[in-house]
Motif scaffolding. Structure first.
Motif, PDB file in Angstrom:
ATOM      1  N   THR A  47       0.843  -1.190   0.000  1.00  0.00           N
ATOM      2  CA  THR A  47       0.000   0.000   0.000  1.00  0.00           C
ATOM      3  C   THR A  47       0.883   1.246   0.000  1.00  0.00           C
ATOM      4  O   THR A  47       1.685   1.445   0.912  1.00  0.00           O
ATOM      5  N   VAL A  48       0.768   2.045  -1.067  1.00  0.00           N
ATOM      6  CA  VAL A  48       1.540   3.296  -1.107  1.00  0.00           C
ATOM      7  C   VAL A  48       0.776   4.344  -0.305  1.00  0.00           C
ATOM      8  O   VAL A  48      -0.413   4.565  -0.543  1.00  0.00           O
ATOM      9  N   VAL A  49       1.450   4.963   0.653  1.00  0.00           N
ATOM     10  CA  VAL A  49       0.733   5.918   1.503  1.00  0.00           C
ATOM     11  C   VAL A  49       1.034   7.374   1.159  1.00  0.00           C
ATOM     12  O   VAL A  49       0.267   8.264   1.498  1.00  0.00           O
ATOM     13  N   THR A  50       2.154   7.602   0.506  1.00  0.00           N
ATOM     14  CA  THR A  50       2.423   8.969   0.044  1.00  0.00           C
ATOM     15  C   THR A  50       3.387   8.907  -1.126  1.00  0.00           C
ATOM     16  O   THR A  50       4.193   7.973  -1.234  1.00  0.00           O
ATOM     17  N   ASP A  51       3.316   9.910  -2.007  1.00  0.00           N
ATOM     18  CA  ASP A  51       4.305   9.984  -3.087  1.00  0.00           C
ATOM     19  C   ASP A  51       4.952  11.365  -3.100  1.00  0.00           C
ATOM     20  O   ASP A  51       5.451  11.825  -4.112  1.00  0.00           O
ATOM     21  N   SER A  52       4.928  12.038  -1.965  1.00  0.00           N
ATOM     22  CA  SER A  52       5.501  13.401  -1.932  1.00  0.00           C
ATOM     23  C   SER A  52       6.462  13.560  -0.770  1.00  0.00           C
ATOM     24  O   SER A  52       6.458  14.556  -0.071  1.00  0.00           O
ATOM     25  N   PHE A  53       7.317  12.557  -0.582  1.00  0.00           N
ATOM     26  CA  PHE A  53       8.284  12.582   0.524  1.00  0.00           C
ATOM     27  C   PHE A  53       9.620  13.120   0.034  1.00  0.00           C
ATOM     28  O   PHE A  53      10.174  12.637  -0.947  1.00  0.00           O
ATOM     29  N   ARG A  54      10.089  14.167   0.722  1.00  0.00           N
ATOM     30  CA  ARG A  54      11.453  14.639   0.470  1.00  0.00           C
ATOM     31  C   ARG A  54      12.181  14.611   1.812  1.00  0.00           C
ATOM     32  O   ARG A  54      11.820  15.334   2.729  1.00  0.00           O
ATOM     33  N   GLY A  55      13.194  13.765   1.890  1.00  0.00           N
ATOM     34  CA  GLY A  55      13.776  13.428   3.188  1.00  0.00           C
ATOM     35  C   GLY A  55      14.975  14.256   3.609  1.00  0.00           C
ATOM     36  O   GLY A  55      15.181  15.385   3.166  1.00  0.00           O
ATOM     37  N   SER A  56      15.814  13.635   4.448  1.00  0.00           N
ATOM     38  CA  SER A  56      16.912  14.344   5.098  1.00  0.00           C
ATOM     39  C   SER A  56      17.972  14.809   4.092  1.00  0.00           C
ATOM     40  O   SER A  56      18.586  15.860   4.272  1.00  0.00           O
ATOM     41  N   LEU A  57      18.181  14.026   3.033  1.00  0.00           N
ATOM     42  CA  LEU A  57      19.222  14.416   2.074  1.00  0.00           C
ATOM     43  C   LEU A  57      18.737  15.592   1.232  1.00  0.00           C
ATOM     44  O   LEU A  57      19.499  16.498   0.895  1.00  0.00           O
ATOM     45  N   TYR A  58      17.440  15.590   0.948  1.00  0.00           N
ATOM     46  CA  TYR A  58      16.861  16.757   0.280  1.00  0.00           C
ATOM     47  C   TYR A  58      17.076  18.000   1.134  1.00  0.00           C
ATOM     48  O   TYR A  58      17.445  19.067   0.631  1.00  0.00           O
ATOM     49  N   SER A  59      16.849  17.867   2.431  1.00  0.00           N
ATOM     50  CA  SER A  59      17.001  19.015   3.328  1.00  0.00           C
ATOM     51  C   SER A  59      18.408  19.581   3.301  1.00  0.00           C
ATOM     52  O   SER A  59      18.615  20.777   3.463  1.00  0.00           O
ATOM     53  N   LYS A  60      19.383  18.694   3.129  1.00  0.00           N
ATOM     54  CA  LYS A  60      20.766  19.179   3.089  1.00  0.00           C
ATOM     55  C   LYS A  60      21.030  19.930   1.791  1.00  0.00           C
ATOM     56  O   LYS A  60      21.699  20.950   1.774  1.00  0.00           O
ATOM     57  N   ILE A  61      20.519  19.401   0.694  1.00  0.00           N
ATOM     58  CA  ILE A  61      20.874  19.935  -0.615  1.00  0.00           C
ATOM     59  C   ILE A  61      19.918  21.045  -1.043  1.00  0.00           C
ATOM     60  O   ILE A  61      20.329  22.015  -1.676  1.00  0.00           O
ATOM     61  N   LEU A  62      18.634  20.921  -0.712  1.00  0.00           N
ATOM     62  CA  LEU A  62      17.602  21.871  -1.120  1.00  0.00           C
ATOM     63  C   LEU A  62      17.635  22.139  -2.620  1.00  0.00           C
ATOM     64  O   LEU A  62      17.780  23.284  -3.050  1.00  0.00           O
ATOM     65  N   ASP A  63      17.506  21.075  -3.374  1.00  0.00           N
ATOM     66  CA  ASP A  63      17.518  21.184  -4.822  1.00  0.00           C
ATOM     67  C   ASP A  63      16.075  21.378  -5.289  1.00  0.00           C
ATOM     68  O   ASP A  63      15.215  20.553  -5.018  1.00  0.00           O
ATOM     69  N   TYR A  64      15.813  22.490  -5.983  1.00  0.00           N
ATOM     70  CA  TYR A  64      14.441  22.742  -6.433  1.00  0.00           C
ATOM     71  C   TYR A  64      13.947  21.637  -7.364  1.00  0.00           C
ATOM     72  O   TYR A  64      12.769  21.397  -7.523  1.00  0.00           O
TER      73      TYR A  64
END
Lengths: 382, 470
Positions: free
Chosen positions: A230-247
């Motif tokens: 069961t897929v519960v979300t498809d809009s997860f941006r995790g800890s590595l995204y937070s470091k890089i903040l790539d649009y």
């Protein structure tokens, strides 16, 4: 006759003026979700603070933290670095196909801490084996994505010798059931084993480890078909995204795997408070969606299988956050599971084992947490 | 306070500009003086006292020297000059070199004297040299003594050049101290120059500096990586320092001062002699005017010239920092310059320019490695790696470093070259270059530089704290 040049002077004043006045007028942010920390507040001026330099220091961090559109500025920096083909951004690696990686250099490995942690687990198993069957003491070290998804790393990216570290632990902690999941993970890189933008493994990654766990501990493995995805979300941006903040960053999906037709009923208690179950859907509205599993980390989580007829045993699980996606898969195999996170739990573990009639022990850590954790020493004298 | 901080950019600078320009011309030096004192006090409040002492001390000596010169008492004038120079060197020596001296005595004799751990007052090497230029020039009769202590104090503590130069000699801005006409053109040019400097420091120097940090701290480096690291440091120090000078010159201009240039594309040089005419010009000319020429320069024979060069370059090295590696670095250049001046002579100048560039940059890069590492053991190990002793020629890390920084290196090389002659050849005509469209283009460039600089500055303080409140 030289004309007066008005435009450059005006342009400069506008930019500086806008950012300084705007910064002072805009309402202060209290908390930065991306950085997972509270932001600095306006410092109070006093002669003492000024003479000691504290005021100056605090004012600088206040202006930094409260800069107008702060996260957008970081996005610009990342965009410039990416345009320059830099893959080492914000303390993380920007890999291929949307995969980001933790950057841990060989120099970052604190050899003494690593040795101390290894010894702590060894000591703990030794003290357990006094009254427990050594085959029921298991140790699962989860590699990070940098080892398993080598192909997706930037070419020649520099990482610590993870393979060597895991082998070293495996050799040192020999009086237990060492569950080596490296091969099974490496053999399935066509699946999404790790999130692209987070350092954790996905439910599939945990599931592969579960297969290996079954083999090592003698539990029956039912195969994938016995599970409902069961897929519960498809809009997860995790800890590595937070470091890089790539649009331009990818979005990750989070899913669950539940045994089809299972009638098991669980009571989950986290630090004394009863939870609705393994999964916490309200966390999907927040930034750190990995907290969907149990709602995050606690000192102690008790999982009681109320529908069990007993006789399945009680598991003590010493763990970090990687276990949160793993535990739902093994929950049915025990009457009770006691998850202990040493970062928050400071109690006596020998006592705890007796009190809860523990029959099995599993230590589950991600290798990069394992080499840097400063709480594992508590295992040395339980 | 440094220029590349948020406090400076978004609080101090806008406030000072506002106050400065709403005040009548008479009060503007006072505004600058008070602002500069706050600027200085920001880092180490107590040390403002040294600065005020210096100001009064040099002001008084300047007046006395002028007074005795006028009365024809050359001996007394000289006495006060000597007092002044000794005072300044005494302050500099005490704060900068005491611990160095104790450390050296300890290592030579094993005396085990305890260090004093004196915190270095920021910019002391710069402002003591600046004020000495004043009293010496008053003594020489190059400039009249400044009678207005407010104007003199403004010169001493003027914040644009206070903490990292250029070393502005008093005579350069003597007239502008008492009466200067700021214009919007000056302001715009200054703002542009400041933005260029900020971008050089924050974008270029800091970025390539992190490569040098990564390589010099890495536990395993190949020969290729070592050279890449050396190249990174070579660019870092140039863009850091010249960026700071640009910001100082730009800020000065925004307040109506015209400082002299401090760098002139040094990495385009074809000889070491030329390099030192283009690198940190204000320091080179200070040593030439106030040390080398008074010692006799090249007018007293070859032996004396060699001695003078070695002395001047040892001092130049020592000025850069209280550590023996800086002395080594100074002597290295002293010897190279002696070789160029007295041995190679005109033969060197006739060599092919490509050879000149390669020869110069090779020695400059090598020189920076003496400069960058205060620990002789580490320096030796790094140099060994550079020359392939006990290190692999090339490894994977090198390719990674290169792939992340290749574009940046290309930008750095381009920015190290004087491209203006090239632009001048583009047939725009003078009219267009002076037109409003050109101003607009310049403004756009400035805004882009500022925005990207702010983005990189914001990035420096952005620390995701992932294991907190996990």
């Amino acid at each position: 006759m030289k004309k007066t040049k008005l435009i450059p002077a005006l342009a400069f004043l506008l930019v500086i003026g806008f950012l300084s006045v705007g910064g002072w007028l805009a309402e202060d942010r209290e908390f930065s979700e991306n950085e997972n920390r509270y932001l600095a507040e306006k410092p109070k001026f006093s002669i003492d603070n000024f003479m000691s330099g504290k005021f100056q220091e605090k004012l600088e961090s206040y202006l930094n933290d409260q800069m107008l559109l702060r996260d957008q500025w970081i996005t610009i920096k990342t965009a410039v670095q990416k345009a320059c083909r830099d893959t080492d951004i914000g303390g993380a690696y920007v890999g291929k196909n949307g995969y980001d990686f933790e950057k841990i250099l060989p120099e970052d490995v604190d050899e003494r801490l690593f040795a101390r942690n290894t010894q702590a687990v060894k000591d703990f198993f030794e003290s357990c084996s006094g009254d427990m069957d050594p085959t029921r003491l298991s140790f699962l070290l989860v590699p990070t994505s940098g080892l398993v998804l080598k192909e997706e790393l930037p070419d020649h990216a520099i990482l610590f010798d993870q393979e060597g570290c895991i082998s070293q632990v495996k050799e040192a902690v020999d009086d237990c059931n060492f569950i080596d999941v490296r091969d099974i993970l490496k053999a399935h890189t066509n699946r999404e084993i790790y999130y692209r933008t987070d350092h954790h493994w996905t439910t599939d990654g945990a599931f592969l480890a579960y297969e290996e766990w079954c083999r090592a501990t003698g539990h029956e493995f039912l195969g994938e078909d016995a599970y409902e995805k069961t897929v519960v979300t498809d809009s997860f941006r995790g800890s590595l995204y937070s470091k890089i903040l790539d649009y331009d960053s990818a979005y990750d999906r989070i899913w669950t795997l539940d045994r089809k037709g299972s009638a098991a009923v669980f009571r989950v208690t986290a630090d004394g408070t009863e939870l609705s179950g393994f999964y916490q859907p309200q966390k999907l509205q927040e930034k750190d969606k990995y907290a969907y599993f149990f709602g995050g980390n606690y000192g102690e989580v008790q999982i009681c299988q109320e529908s069990s007829g007993g006789g399945k045993g009680n598991l003590l699980l010493i763990k970090d956050s990687f276990a949160n996606a793993f535990v739902p898969l093994i929950a049915e195999e025990y009457d009770n599971i006691y998850m202990i996170d040493l970062r928050y739990y400071k109690g006596d573990l020998a006592e705890y084992r007796k009190e809860h009639s523990i029959t099995d022990v599993l230590v589950l850590y991600n290798i990069s947490n394992f080499i840097s954790d400063k709480n594992l020493y508590q295992l040395s004298n339980p | 306070m440094v220029f590349s901080s948020f406090v400076f950019l978004f609080a101090f600078l806008p406030l000072v500009l506002l106050l400065y320009y709403i005040c009548p011309a008479k009060l503007r030096n006072l505004v600058l003086l008070l602002a500069s004192l706050l600027f200085y006090a920001w880092g180490e409040p107590v040390y403002v006292l040294i600065m005020l002492f210096s100001t009064v001390f040099d002001y008084t000596n300047g007046r006395l020297i002028a007074h005795f010169k006028k009365k024809g008492a050359a001996g007394k004038a000289k006495l006060f000059l000597v007092i002044d120079v000794c005072g300044n060197l005494g302050i500099l020596g005490f704060f900068k070199y005491t611990d160095f001296l104790i450390g050296t005595v300890n290592s030579l004799t094993g005396a085990g004297l305890s260090l004093l751990y004196i915190a270095l007052p920021i910019g002391i090497s710069f402002y003591t040299f600046q004020t000495m230029s004043y009293t010496i020039d008053v003594y020489r009769g190059v400039v009249p003594a400044q009678k207005n202590i407010l104007n003199f104090a403004t010169y001493v503590v003027l914040f644009p050049q206070l903490i990292a130069g250029p070393i502005v000699q008093y005579k350069t801005i003597a007239d502008e101290l008492s009466g200067r006409r700021g214009s919007l053109t000056d302001f715009g040019e200054g703002a542009f120059r400041f933005s260029v400097g900020l971008a050089k420091k924050v974008i270029l120097a800091n970025q390539i500096g992190s490569l040098w940090t990564a390589i010099s701290q890495s536990s395993q480096i190949s020969t290729a990586s070592a050279w890449l690291g050396a190249a990174a440091y070579t660019f870092q120090i140039y863009f850091d320092f010249s960026g700071y000078s640009d910001m100082a010159i730009g800020l000065g201009r925004m307040f109506g001062f015209h400082f002299l240039e401090n760098f002139h594309f040094p990495y385009m040089s074809k000889s070491i002699t030329e390099f030192w005419r283009r690198w940190h010009i204000s320091l080179g000319s200070w040593f030439r005017e106030y040390v080398y020429i008074p010692l006799g320069g090249n007018r007293k024979g070859a032996k004396r010239q060699i001695f003078n060069l070695l002395a001047v370059w040892m001092l130049t090295g020592l000025w850069h920092g209280a550590s023996w590696n800086f002395v080594l670095w100074g002597l290295y250049y002293g010897i190279l310059l002696i070789l160029e001046k007295l041995v190679f002579g005109s033969r060197g100048r006739r060599a092919h320019p490509v050879f000149g560039h390669i020869y110069t940059m090779f020695l400059v890069v090598l020189g920076w490695m003496l400069f960058a590492q205060t620990d002789f053991g580490e320096m030796a190990a790094y140099l060994k790696t550079m020359f392939g002793v006990g290190a692999p020629l090339i490894d994977g890390n090198f390719w990674y470093y290169l792939s992340c920084n290749a574009v940046l290196f290309a930008v750095l090389v381009l920015c190290s070259i004087d491209l203006r002659p090239l632009f001048a050849r583009i047939p725009f005509g003078k009219g267009l270059r002076e037109s409003a469209a050109a101003d607009l283009a310049k403004s756009v460039v400035m805004i882009v530089l500022l925005v990207v600089s702010f983005a990189f500055l914001a990035g420096d303080s952005y620390n995701p704290f992932l294991y907190f409140r996990f």
